[in-house]
Design an enzyme around this catalytic site. Structure first.
Site: not given
Ligand code: SF4
Length: 329
Positions: A141, A180, A283
């Site tokens: 990321e 994030t 995940s």
């Molecule tokens: S919602 Fe899930 S995929 Fe999106 S930034 Fe957050 S952890 Fe990552």
């Protein structure tokens, strides 16, 4: 069979299991996996996926068995009409550019909350601001977010020491964005330090750490102080899963472990406890939580309760190409 694998026939000890809620799949992961499954259904195998679609071996192996081919870079893909999907973590701008040059049918499974950070970084750049990216070096990321900007436009801040050492070109023209999936507490400290040093620094309207990361950490903070041990189901290359283990330790649970699945459980560590917290990274599929719970139920008489920190109803629609294709089909 190792000693730790021997299951006694004596009456099983009691174990209070506290499930953290929310845990496991977030909306961005569901969308990314759906992208691959929908593309396989729509176009047939193979479907190429750049990088693990989400950081979970079980998910990746399941999709591979259905015909997905995982690569790290586009140059591993032969000339093809098959779709090429970018993972949930996002990609540098050079990747879609290269896909276009090679006439690939590119499908972008980048989480919309990562795309939001990309857009913020781009806006700061257009406003002439020097950008600080708070995150972990080498995470895909971070590579993707840095790759939205020209070389040198952003500086990576990983630690408080980095925040202390940074010297801006112009403190009045400074902005920050973040990965994030960071620790909310660590990031708040780093941001507070940057704001103390550079009061004019611009930041996100709403923080960049996503709702799923925040909620999963909050649930762990509530559960960790009341259990003897904590299991985080997730992968070692999953940033949000690693942070959950750290959050558990800091919240007072010294015996915390990250396991990819039940076979990884170290029974020397978890063989003599009265209470256990279980969570899962964003995940990690719920089936692996169930498998973990089953492994404990073989050794303990288990009672299960749930501690909830937030309700989640987030949903991200599929990329337009897959939606339109479905309508057209
Ligand atoms: S919602 Fe899930 S995929 Fe999106 S930034 Fe957050 S952890 Fe990552």
């Amino acid at each position: 069979m190792a000693d730790s694998d021997v299951i006694s026939t004596a009456p099983k000890p009691l174990l209070r299991v506290v499930l953290c809620s929310p845990r496991g799949f977030c909306a961005g992961v569901v969308r990314a996996i759906d992208c691959v499954e929908r593309a396989l259904k729509r176009y047939g195998a193979p479907v190429y996926v750049r990088h693990e679609i989400v950081h979970n071996r079980y998910v990746v192996e399941g999709l591979r068995a259905k015909g997905a081919i995982f690569v790290e870079e586009l140059d591993e893909i032969p000339d093809t009409d098959a779709p090429v999907i970018f993972s949930a973590h996002g990609v540098p701008q050079s990747v879609p550019a290269e896909a276009k040059r090679r006439n690939f049918l590119a499908l972008d499974a980048t989480c919309p909350l990562v795309t939001k950070v990309h857009r913020e970084a781009e806006i700061h750049r257009r406003r002439g601001r020097e950008i600080l990216l708070i995150g972990h070096a080498g995470h895909p990321e971070v590579v993707g977010t840095l790759g939205q900007l020209p070389p040198g436009a952003a500086t990576l801040i990983e630690t408080m020491a980095d925040a202390d050492a940074f010297t801006p070109r112009d403190p009045a023209q400074l902005a920050y964005v973040t990965q994030t999936t960071l620790s909310t507490d660590d990031t708040a400290e780093i941001v507070a330090r940057l704001m103390a040093r550079f009061p004019q620094i611009a930041g996100p309207h709403k923080e960049d750490i996503c709702y799923a990361t925040t909620n999963r950490q909050e649930a762990v903070k509530r559960v960790a102080p009341q259990v003897d041990a904590m299991i985080v189901v997730g992968a070692p290359n999953s940033s949000n899963s690693m942070r959950l283990k750290e959050v558990a330790e800091r919240a007072g649970c010294a015996r915390a472990a990250l396991v990819q699945r039940a076979a990884d459980i170290d029974w020397n560590m978890f063989g003599n406890i009265a209470s256990l917290g279980i969570t899962a990274g964003a995940s990690a599929p719920e089936v692996l939580v169930e498998e973990t719970l089953d492994a404990f139920a073989k050794r303990y008489t288990v009672s299960v309760e749930t501690v909830s920190a937030a309700e989640e109803d987030m949903f991200f629609p599929l990329p337009r190409a897959l939606r339109e294709n479905e309508v057209a089909g």
